[in-house]
Design an enzyme around this catalytic site. Structure first.
Site, PDB file in Angstrom:
ATOM      1  CG  ASN A 136      -0.141  -0.288   2.532  1.00  0.00           C
ATOM      2  OD1 ASN A 136       0.610   0.106   2.537  1.00  0.00           O
ATOM      3  ND2 ASN A 136      -1.226  -0.020   3.623  1.00  0.00           N
ATOM      4  CD  GLU A 143       0.224   0.488   7.210  1.00  0.00           C
ATOM      5  OE1 GLU A 143       0.400   1.235   6.446  1.00  0.00           O
ATOM      6  OE2 GLU A 143       0.183  -0.231   7.564  1.00  0.00           O
TER       7      GLU A 143
END
Ligand code: PGA
Length: 247
Positions: A136, A143
């Site tokens: 990702n 994140e």
């Protein structure tokens, strides 16, 4: 930014080890920023081989790691401290008291972040920061988000990260849900960044990070603003960039 194409995982690992070895030869007391995960394992193996062949001396090298699972002790087999010891430090002549990983057992998250952040600042700039990249686009455990966090923080792992890391645990439920991680500002302070990627599952992250817009939704994309980034990616990891004709 320099993107070096490697044939495969082995070739990527060899090239990465050459660059790290050169740094250690040039600056025997350098500060290395180190990473865990499947990606750097081969790099560490190549460095251990060079050490065994008498080419490298780590006695004055210092290191800081990117991140650690919250809740795991350094003795837990899935902790990143354990990973570093077993994959690298136990096999070279580094002084372990000069190697630093966030303490996963610090329960108070604010305190855990403060301690590691202060430690990073006290060590000075990282000479060479090794990075993997998540599918990702995460770097460290930064994140996808609406912002870039500057300093050490405690992060809730993305569902995709928990799933990707479940392979190392008995079950997905056993994967810690939180981690301490260097922030983007900490990572960007390194003098040189060496990012490695291997496999098709990284192809989109490489394409979006290095050929797309700079956005916190793809945290790796911030590296486009760093003046000294080396990417070593294998053919599979570069496959989407190639398909799109940008590499
Ligand atoms: P991996 O993880 O090396 O295990 O693929 C990289 C990362 O998540 O940063």
């Amino acid at each position: 930014m320099r993107i070096i194409e490697a044939k495969n995982y082995e070739d990527m690992s060899k090239k990465a080890a050459e660059i790290i070895a050169a740094k250690v030869v040039l600056h025997p007391n350098c500060l290395l920023g180190l990473a865990t995960g499947s990606t750097p394992v081969g790099t560490y193996q190549n460095l251990v081989k060079k050490y065994n062949d008498g080419e490298l001396d780590f006695s004055k090298v210092r290191s800081v790691n990117l991140d650690e699972y919250k809740g795991l002790s350094g003795e837990h087999e899935q902790s990143y401290r354990y990973f570093m010891n077993t994959n690298f430090f136990d096999h070279i002549n580094i002084d372990k008291s000069n190697t630093f990983v966030p303490n996963g057992l610090t329960e108070d998250s604010l305190e855990g972040c403060k301690q590691y952040n202060e430690l990073l600042h006290s060590m000075g700039a990282v000479d060479l920061q090794l990075l993997g990249i998540g599918g990702n686009g995460h770097i460290g455990f930064n994140e996808p988000s609406h912002e870039f966090k500057k300093e050490v923080h405690c992060v809730q792992l993305a569902e995709s990260t928990v799933e990707a890391n479940a392979r190392f645990f008995a079950s997905k439920e056993d994967v810690p849900k939180y981690a301490y991680t260097m922030g983007i500002g900490n990572i960007m302070s390194a003098k040189t960044i060496l990012l490695l990627a291997s496999g098709k599952e990284k192809a989109n992250a490489i394409y979006e990070s290095f050929f797309g817009p700079i956005t916190p939704k793809v945290q790796g994309s911030i590296l486009q603003l760093h003046t000294n980034v080396i990417v070593i990616a294998d053919e599979d990891a570069l496959s989407i960039a190639k398909e799109k004709g940008v590499f």
